[in-house]
Design an enzyme around this catalytic site. Structure first.
Site, PDB file in Angstrom:
ATOM      1  N   ARG A  65       0.803  -1.211   0.000  1.00 59.33           N
ATOM      2  CA  ARG A  65       0.000   0.000   0.000  1.00 59.33           C
ATOM      3  C   ARG A  65       0.844   1.272   0.000  1.00 59.33           C
ATOM      4  O   ARG A  65       0.510   2.253  -0.658  1.00 59.33           O
ATOM      5  CB  ARG A  65      -0.926  -0.017   1.214  1.00 59.33           C
ATOM      6  N   CYS A  89      -2.067  -5.314   2.951  1.00 56.67           N
ATOM      7  CA  CYS A  89      -2.885  -6.109   3.865  1.00 56.67           C
ATOM      8  C   CYS A  89      -4.372  -5.804   3.698  1.00 56.67           C
ATOM      9  O   CYS A  89      -4.760  -4.691   3.359  1.00 56.67           O
ATOM     10  CB  CYS A  89      -2.494  -5.819   5.316  1.00 56.67           C
ATOM     11  N   ARG A  94      -9.458   1.247   3.057  1.00 54.74           N
ATOM     12  CA  ARG A  94      -8.351   2.184   3.186  1.00 54.74           C
ATOM     13  C   ARG A  94      -8.305   3.047   1.930  1.00 54.74           C
ATOM     14  O   ARG A  94      -7.399   2.941   1.118  1.00 54.74           O
ATOM     15  CB  ARG A  94      -7.033   1.440   3.392  1.00 54.74           C
ATOM     16  N   ILE A  96      -7.852   6.080  -0.789  1.00 46.62           N
ATOM     17  CA  ILE A  96      -6.771   7.051  -0.964  1.00 46.62           C
ATOM     18  C   ILE A  96      -7.316   8.401  -1.417  1.00 46.62           C
ATOM     19  O   ILE A  96      -6.577   9.210  -1.972  1.00 46.62           O
ATOM     20  CB  ILE A  96      -5.726   6.524  -1.956  1.00 46.62           C
ATOM     21  N   ASP A  97      -8.605   8.650  -1.166  1.00 46.76           N
ATOM     22  CA  ASP A  97      -9.188   9.911  -1.602  1.00 46.76           C
ATOM     23  C   ASP A  97      -8.506  11.110  -0.958  1.00 46.76           C
ATOM     24  O   ASP A  97      -8.379  12.173  -1.583  1.00 46.76           O
ATOM     25  CB  ASP A  97     -10.697   9.933  -1.314  1.00 46.76           C
ATOM     26  N   LEU A  98      -8.029  10.971   0.283  1.00 48.23           N
ATOM     27  CA  LEU A  98      -7.357  12.094   0.941  1.00 48.23           C
ATOM     28  C   LEU A  98      -6.021  12.403   0.272  1.00 48.23           C
ATOM     29  O   LEU A  98      -5.611  13.566   0.191  1.00 48.23           O
ATOM     30  CB  LEU A  98      -7.156  11.797   2.427  1.00 48.23           C
ATOM     31  N   ASP A 284      -2.022  -0.575  14.990  1.00 51.36           N
ATOM     32  CA  ASP A 284      -1.111  -1.637  14.571  1.00 51.36           C
ATOM     33  C   ASP A 284      -0.737  -2.580  15.710  1.00 51.36           C
ATOM     34  O   ASP A 284      -0.205  -3.667  15.463  1.00 51.36           O
ATOM     35  CB  ASP A 284       0.167  -1.037  13.979  1.00 51.36           C
ATOM     36  N   VAL A 306     -10.053   2.635  14.006  1.00 48.51           N
ATOM     37  CA  VAL A 306      -9.354   3.034  12.780  1.00 48.51           C
ATOM     38  C   VAL A 306      -9.708   2.128  11.598  1.00 48.51           C
ATOM     39  O   VAL A 306     -10.184   2.600  10.563  1.00 48.51           O
ATOM     40  CB  VAL A 306      -7.827   3.057  13.011  1.00 48.51           C
TER      41      VAL A 306
END
Length: 397
Positions: A65, A89, A94, A96-98, A284, A306
Site C-alpha cells: 500500500r 494487507c 483504506r 486514498i481519496d485524501l 497496529d 481506525v
C-alpha cells in the site's frame, strides 16, 4: 523516507534499515522509477540523479500500500505521476481519496480510470491549504512530499501526529526543506527549494518493539528491547502497565535511554482499551494486545476506531481456545488461563505477529500458516524471539 529520496538529484544513504519485504519492495519501485539502489547489510543507498520515470508499474504497486507515497514525491520532482490503486494487507477500507485531494489542493489535475491514477502539474505544483477531516498518516506523508516540491507556502491542517511523520519532516529539513510544526496537527511547508542528498539513520520501530513487549506479556518472563523508542510509546507503555507488566526505561553506560525493559510475572490483568490516531494506543498493536488479553484475568473490552476489519485475529485466537466475541468495532475478551497450540492463519502483518506472540504463551505446538505477511514488517521474528528463549522457527512451505 525512501520515497523522499526522489525529491533530490543525488544519492541518499539510509542506515539502521530493517531488511524486510516492504523495504525490498519499495527499493524495487524506486528502481522502476529510474533510481539506482544498493542494499548492503542494514544500509540502503538511493541514487536519484538519473532520468526518472513518472509511471509506477501495476505489478509493483499491487505488492504494498505505501507504494502510493511515490506519487507525491514524483509530483514534487517531475510535476507528473502515474500509479494504480495500491495493494497490501486486507484490514478494512483504506481509501486514498485524501491523498488525491491533497494533490489537487496543490494544483495537480487528478484523473482516475479503471484503477489507474494520473496526476499532472505541467507547470509545477504550487502551495496551498490542505485540510484533512481525519489524521491519515499516509495522506499526510504524501502531502508533505508533494508540498516539499511545490512553489510557495503550504499548510497541512488536520495532519497526523505520528512519530513517523516527525521523522519524515526531520529528513526533509536536513535535505533543505523549510518545514515547521511536525508533531502537531498543523504543519507549514515553504517549498520550491533545491533539496540535497544526506545520510540518515532510521529510528527504532515502535510497532515492532510493541510486538515484542506483547510476546513477553503473553509468555511471561523478562526482556530488554534495545533501540525501542521509549519517548514515542507512552500509550503503549501505559497499556502494558495496566495489564500488569513491569516496564521501565533501559539505560546505557552514559545514562541515556537505550530501550525498554519489561517483566511479566503473572497472567495479564483485564482492562478496557481503545485504539486511535497518535498519541492514542496504535491500531497496529491492536492484534498483539488482543493476544495478551486472551489470557487475562477477567473480561476485557478492546475497541477499534481506525480499521473496521482488524478483528480477524480474534477468529484465529478462538481456534486456540480463546473466548473472544466481536461486537461491531469492539472485541469482548473473557480471558482464560492458557491457550492451546493448533494450526492458525496469519491474515495480515500485525495479526500474524500477534499469533506468534500468542503461541509463545500457549501449551503445545502452534503452526502459523501464510506467515509471509509477518516477513513484510519483521526482519526475523524467529531469531529475535529465540534469543529470549522462545521455541520458534521457520518451517519450509
Amino acid at each position: 523516507m525512501l520515497a523522499a529520496s526522489l525529491l533530490q538529484p543525488g544519492t541518499i544513504r539510509f542506515t539502521n534499515v530493517p531488511i524486510i519485504q516492504d523495504i525490498t519492495c519499495m527499493v524495487g519501485i524506486l528502481e522502476s522509477a529510474g533510481c539506482r539502489c544498493r542494499i548492503e547489510d542494514h544500509m540502503v543507498e538511493v541514487d536519484a540523479s538519473g532520468i526518472l520515470h513518472p509511471e509506477i508499474p501495476r505489478e509493483d504497486v499491487a505488492k504494498m500500500r505505501s507504494s502510493i507515497l511515490v506519487m507525491g514525491a514524483l509530483l514534487g520532482r517531475l510535476g507528473r505521476a502515474e500509479a494504480w490503486y495500491p495493494g497490501g494487507c486486507s484490514i478494512g477500507s483504506r481509501p486514498i481519496d485524501l491523498h488525491l485531494m491533497a494533490f489537487s489542493r496543490l494544483g495537480a489535475r487528478v484523473e482516475e480510470e479503471n484503477g489507474r491514477i494520473q496526476a499532472f502539474a505541467p507547470h509545477g505544483l504550487r502551495g496551498g491549504e490542505i485540510v484533512f477531516p481525519f489524521p491519515s498518516v499516509g495522506a499526510t506523508e504524501n502531502a508533505l512530499l508533494a508540498a516539499a516540491g511545490a512553489r510557495g507556502e503550504t499548510w497541512i491542517k488536520g495532519a497526523a501526529r505520528e512519530p513517523e511523520i516527525v521523522s519524515l519532516c526531520r529528513l526533509l529539513r536536513r535535505m533543505g526543506a523549510d518545514i515547521q510544526g511536525e508533531g502537531s496537527s498543523c504543519i507549514r511547508i515553504r517549498g520550491g527549494k533545491s533539496l540535497c542528498p544526506v545520510q540518515s539513520p532510521i529510528p527504532g520501530d515502535r510497532i515492532v518493539a510493541g510486538t515484542y513487549l506483547a510476546a513477553v506479556a503473553c509468555a511471561g518472563g523478562q526482556a530488554v528491547v534495545s533501540g525501542a523508542p521509549w519517548q514515542e510509546m507512552a500509550a503503549v507503555i501505559d497499556a502494558f502497565r495496566r495489564c500488569g507488566a513491569g516496564i521501565e526505561p533501559a539505560y546505557g553506560e552514559d545514562e541515556q535511554i537505550i530501550g525498554i525493559k519489561i517483566q511479566m510475572e503473572d497472567r495479564p490483568r483485564a482492562m478496557d482499551l481503545s485504539t486511535g490516531p497518535y498519541p492514542a494506543f496504535p491500531t497496529d498493536l491492536q492484534s498483539p494486545m488482543l493476544a495478551v488479553l486472551a489470557r487475562a484475568k477477567g473480561t476485557s473490552h478492546l475497541r477499534e476506531t481506525v480499521f473496521e476489519a482488524r478483528f480477524k485475529t480474534a477468529e484465529e485466537l478462538n481456534k486456540m481456545g480463546a473466548c473472544i466475541r466481536v461486537e461491531g468495532n469492539q472485541a469482548v475478551i473473557n480471558g482464560i488461563s492458557r491457550l492451546q497450540g493448533t494450526a492458525v492463519q496469519a491474515w495480515d502483518l500485525r495479526g500474524g505477529a500477534a499469533m506468534a506472540a500468542a503461541a509463545l504463551g500457549a501449551e503445545g505446538v502452534t503452526l502459523i500458516k501464510n506467515c509471509s505477511h509477518i516477513q513484510r514488517g519483521y526482519e526475523d521474528i524467529c531469531r529475535d524471539l529465540s534469543q529470549l528463549g522462545g521455541k520458534i522457527s521457520w518451517e519450509p512451505a
